[in-house]
Design a protein around this motif. Structure first.
Motif, PDB file in Angstrom:
ATOM      1  N   LYS A   1       0.941  -1.227   0.049  1.00 25.55           N
ATOM      2  CA  LYS A   1      -0.014   0.050   0.145  1.00 25.55           C
ATOM      3  C   LYS A   1       0.977   1.356   0.150  1.00 25.55           C
ATOM      4  N   LEU A   2       0.390   2.127  -0.584  1.00 28.58           N
ATOM      5  CA  LEU A   2       1.051   3.499  -0.596  1.00 28.58           C
ATOM      6  C   LEU A   2       0.513   4.559   0.171  1.00 28.58           C
ATOM      7  N   ALA A   3       1.321   5.368   0.707  1.00 33.67           N
ATOM      8  CA  ALA A   3       0.815   6.617   1.598  1.00 33.67           C
ATOM      9  C   ALA A   3       1.623   7.662   1.300  1.00 33.67           C
ATOM     10  N   GLY A   4       0.773   8.934   0.869  1.00 32.96           N
ATOM     11  CA  GLY A   4       1.461  10.140   0.441  1.00 32.96           C
ATOM     12  C   GLY A   4       2.374  10.535   1.717  1.00 32.96           C
ATOM     13  N   LEU A   5       3.554  10.897   1.417  1.00 35.50           N
ATOM     14  CA  LEU A   5       4.379  11.603   2.503  1.00 35.50           C
ATOM     15  C   LEU A   5       4.556  13.194   2.444  1.00 35.50           C
ATOM     16  N   LYS A   6       5.002  13.335   1.127  1.00 38.69           N
ATOM     17  CA  LYS A   6       5.060  14.872   0.919  1.00 38.69           C
ATOM     18  C   LYS A   6       5.173  15.325  -0.496  1.00 38.69           C
ATOM     19  N   SER A   7       4.763  16.483  -0.803  1.00 40.55           N
ATOM     20  CA  SER A   7       4.837  16.979  -2.376  1.00 40.55           C
ATOM     21  C   SER A   7       5.456  18.228  -2.268  1.00 40.55           C
ATOM     22  N   VAL A   8       6.203  18.577  -3.354  1.00 46.04           N
ATOM     23  CA  VAL A   8       6.820  19.768  -3.471  1.00 46.04           C
ATOM     24  C   VAL A   8       6.185  20.392  -4.879  1.00 46.04           C
ATOM     25  N   ASP A   9       5.310  21.250  -4.584  1.00 44.54           N
ATOM     26  CA  ASP A   9       4.878  22.027  -5.794  1.00 44.54           C
ATOM     27  C   ASP A   9       6.104  23.223  -6.412  1.00 44.54           C
ATOM     28  N   ASN A  10       6.161  23.565  -7.834  1.00 49.55           N
ATOM     29  CA  ASN A  10       7.094  24.147  -8.381  1.00 49.55           C
ATOM     30  C   ASN A  10       8.378  23.731  -8.013  1.00 49.55           C
ATOM     31  N   ALA A  11       8.597  22.352  -7.914  1.00 46.56           N
ATOM     32  CA  ALA A  11      10.171  21.632  -7.794  1.00 46.56           C
ATOM     33  C   ALA A  11      11.006  22.136  -8.858  1.00 46.56           C
ATOM     34  N   HIS A  12      10.593  22.461 -10.119  1.00 46.72           N
ATOM     35  CA  HIS A  12      11.503  22.976 -11.308  1.00 46.72           C
ATOM     36  C   HIS A  12      10.617  24.141 -11.876  1.00 46.72           C
ATOM     37  N   ASP A  13      11.272  24.949 -12.628  1.00 47.49           N
ATOM     38  CA  ASP A  13      10.587  26.183 -13.306  1.00 47.49           C
ATOM     39  C   ASP A  13       9.745  25.737 -14.488  1.00 47.49           C
ATOM     40  N   ASP A  14       9.729  24.259 -14.824  1.00 48.58           N
ATOM     41  CA  ASP A  14       8.917  23.883 -16.009  1.00 48.58           C
ATOM     42  C   ASP A  14       8.684  22.548 -15.639  1.00 48.58           C
ATOM     43  N   SER A  15       7.863  21.551 -16.761  1.00 50.60           N
ATOM     44  CA  SER A  15       7.654  20.404 -16.513  1.00 50.60           C
ATOM     45  C   SER A  15       8.788  19.357 -15.954  1.00 50.60           C
ATOM     46  N   VAL A  16       8.555  18.336 -15.073  1.00 51.63           N
ATOM     47  CA  VAL A  16       9.492  17.668 -14.690  1.00 51.63           C
ATOM     48  C   VAL A  16       9.386  16.234 -15.209  1.00 51.63           C
ATOM     49  N   TRP A  17      10.346  15.886 -16.203  1.00 50.68           N
ATOM     50  CA  TRP A  17      10.248  14.799 -17.346  1.00 50.68           C
ATOM     51  C   TRP A  17      10.997  13.504 -16.567  1.00 50.68           C
TER      52      TRP A  17
ATOM     53  N   GLN B   1      -4.291   0.298  -6.025  1.00 47.35           N
ATOM     54  CA  GLN B   1      -4.407   1.573  -5.606  1.00 47.35           C
ATOM     55  C   GLN B   1      -4.094   2.578  -6.622  1.00 47.35           C
ATOM     56  N   THR B   2      -4.721   3.881  -6.451  1.00 44.04           N
ATOM     57  CA  THR B   2      -4.736   5.099  -7.312  1.00 44.04           C
ATOM     58  C   THR B   2      -4.289   6.256  -6.667  1.00 44.04           C
ATOM     59  N   MET B   3      -3.188   6.809  -6.861  1.00 42.08           N
ATOM     60  CA  MET B   3      -2.900   8.111  -6.251  1.00 42.08           C
ATOM     61  C   MET B   3      -2.981   9.334  -7.258  1.00 42.08           C
ATOM     62  N   SER B   4      -3.651  10.440  -6.687  1.00 42.46           N
ATOM     63  CA  SER B   4      -3.862  11.452  -7.504  1.00 42.46           C
ATOM     64  C   SER B   4      -3.360  12.822  -6.651  1.00 42.46           C
ATOM     65  N   ASN B   5      -1.972  12.408  -6.633  1.00 42.28           N
ATOM     66  CA  ASN B   5      -1.482  13.878  -6.145  1.00 42.28           C
ATOM     67  C   ASN B   5      -1.199  15.090  -7.078  1.00 42.28           C
ATOM     68  N   HIS B   6      -0.834  14.300  -8.126  1.00 39.72           N
ATOM     69  CA  HIS B   6      -0.619  15.526  -9.619  1.00 39.72           C
ATOM     70  C   HIS B   6      -1.886  16.118 -10.360  1.00 39.72           C
ATOM     71  N   THR B   7      -1.574  17.348 -10.844  1.00 37.69           N
ATOM     72  CA  THR B   7      -2.808  17.909 -11.751  1.00 37.69           C
ATOM     73  C   THR B   7      -2.343  17.856 -13.133  1.00 37.69           C
ATOM     74  N   ASP B   8      -1.612  16.853 -13.582  1.00 37.09           N
ATOM     75  CA  ASP B   8      -1.266  16.912 -14.732  1.00 37.09           C
ATOM     76  C   ASP B   8      -0.495  15.488 -15.044  1.00 37.09           C
ATOM     77  N   GLN B   9      -0.091  15.229 -16.404  1.00 39.47           N
ATOM     78  CA  GLN B   9       0.388  13.740 -16.571  1.00 39.47           C
ATOM     79  C   GLN B   9       1.629  13.658 -15.863  1.00 39.47           C
ATOM     80  N   VAL B  10       1.696  12.204 -15.470  1.00 34.70           N
ATOM     81  CA  VAL B  10       2.926  11.768 -14.795  1.00 34.70           C
ATOM     82  C   VAL B  10       3.932  11.202 -15.559  1.00 34.70           C
ATOM     83  N   TRP B  11       5.278  11.778 -15.559  1.00 34.65           N
ATOM     84  CA  TRP B  11       6.260  11.587 -16.489  1.00 34.65           C
ATOM     85  C   TRP B  11       7.131  10.311 -15.955  1.00 34.65           C
ATOM     86  N   GLY B  12       7.168  10.416 -14.583  1.00 38.26           N
ATOM     87  CA  GLY B  12       8.268   9.286 -13.907  1.00 38.26           C
ATOM     88  C   GLY B  12       7.861   8.910 -12.608  1.00 38.26           C
TER      89      GLY B  12
END
Length: 323
Positions: free
Chosen positions: A2-18, A279-290
């Protein structure tokens, strides 16, 4: 699991994180998280707190892939500018700059022993292998056409190479292409062995199971996740659940489960026994690259909790605990 969310960093980069990869721990430091972005930078983050440790520049177009040497001392980043930068993780000093013309490099992977770096060469329709001692090219593996009618144009984009994965023993290399075919090579002989078929759209990510060395997982734009017996050339199972392109896949260090990221903005955890998303996690608001699972620590120390990281077009990084 099972996954449990620990931490998210918004604007970790200045553009898309690939791109995302874990840098293994060394005797002097804990593991680090490595990310690459369309903003042309590579960043290192602390393993559990996601505190920015370092930012490196040097590329002139977006960073498409990052990879870490299994000893945790050096790392590599590739860009749409057709260059690969090799750098010291702790000092950030550039060790080598590799040219990979005539095409951008879409994915990098060190072999399990760290002796060879493989790079999927996009429109060059090949995978280059560099010796990590001399940084000289030791092989250039041309991706052959699958059986069947061949396109009229020799430079057709259908041979465009997007992804690479090493078998646990380093003897095989699998490569995913835009046409959905997966090519398997004998690395020591630099010889093409066979294709794995089943996908109908680009294969953007591949990973071998650390527990069952013949088992290969693939993620494709056809919204499918496949399991192959890569030696027997057979499709073991096809798993569906994502609503759109599956952009990335990784497997837990013990081989018990896999995680995927998709253009449907979700991260999914898959039970391999059930062959289903659990399980489905929906932390992101756009496509998940990695997506990337943290490797076990040296000496088999598994006291630290399991970690999964994901990166997105929305510029964010998310960190999850898994148990």
């Amino acid at each position: 699991m099972k996954l449990a969310g620990l931490k998210s960093v918004d604007n970790a980069h200045d553009d898309s994180v690939w791109a995302v990869a874990w840098v293994p721990a060394t005797s002097s430091r804990s593991p680090l998280l490595l990310t690459g972005s369309l903003d042309e930078t590579v960043r290192l983050w602390s393993s559990d707190e996601l505190v920015l440790d370092n930012t490196s520049t040097g590329h002139f177009l977006g960073v498409a892939s990052v990879a870490a040497h299994p000893l945790g001392t050096i790392a590599a980043s590739s860009s749409l500018d057709s260059f690969v930068r090799i750098f010291d993780v702790d000092s950030n000093a550039t060790i080598a700059t590799l040219e990979a013309p005539p095409s951008e490099v879409w994915q990098l992977r060190f072999d399990p022993k760290g002796a060879i770096l493989a790079a999927a060469g996009g429109a060059s329709a090949s995978v280059k292998l560099w010796d990590t001692t001399t940084w000289e090219v030791v092989a250039d593996l041309a991706i052959p056409w699958p059986e069947g009618p061949k396109p009229a144009e020799k430079n057709s984009s259908k041979k465009f190479v997007l992804s690479v994965a090493w078998s646990p023993d380093g003897q095989r290399l699998a490569c995913g292409s835009v046409d959905g075919a997966i090519s398997v090579f004998d690395v020591a002989r630099a010889k093409f062995l066979h294709h794995l078929e089943g996908h109908t759209m680009p294969v953007r990510s591949l990973v071998y199971s650390p527990r069952e060395p013949r088992l290969l997982f693939s993620a494709s734009d056809d919204a499918q996740v496949h399991m192959y017996d890569a030696e027997g050339k057979t499709l073991v199972g096809a798993m569906s659940g994502h609503a759109s392109w599956v952009l990335c896949v990784d497997v837990t260090p013990g081989g018990e489960a896999i995680a995927t990221g998709s253009s449907d903005k979700t991260v999914r955890l898959w039970d391999l026994g059930m062959r289903a998303s659990v399980q489905t996690m929906s932390n992101h608001t756009d496509q998940v690259w990695g997506v990337a699972f943290r490797p076990p620590e040296p000496g088999g120390n598994r006291v630290r909790g399991g970690r999964l990281a994901s990166v997105s077009e929305d510029k964010s990084i998310s960190l999850y605990d898994y148990s």
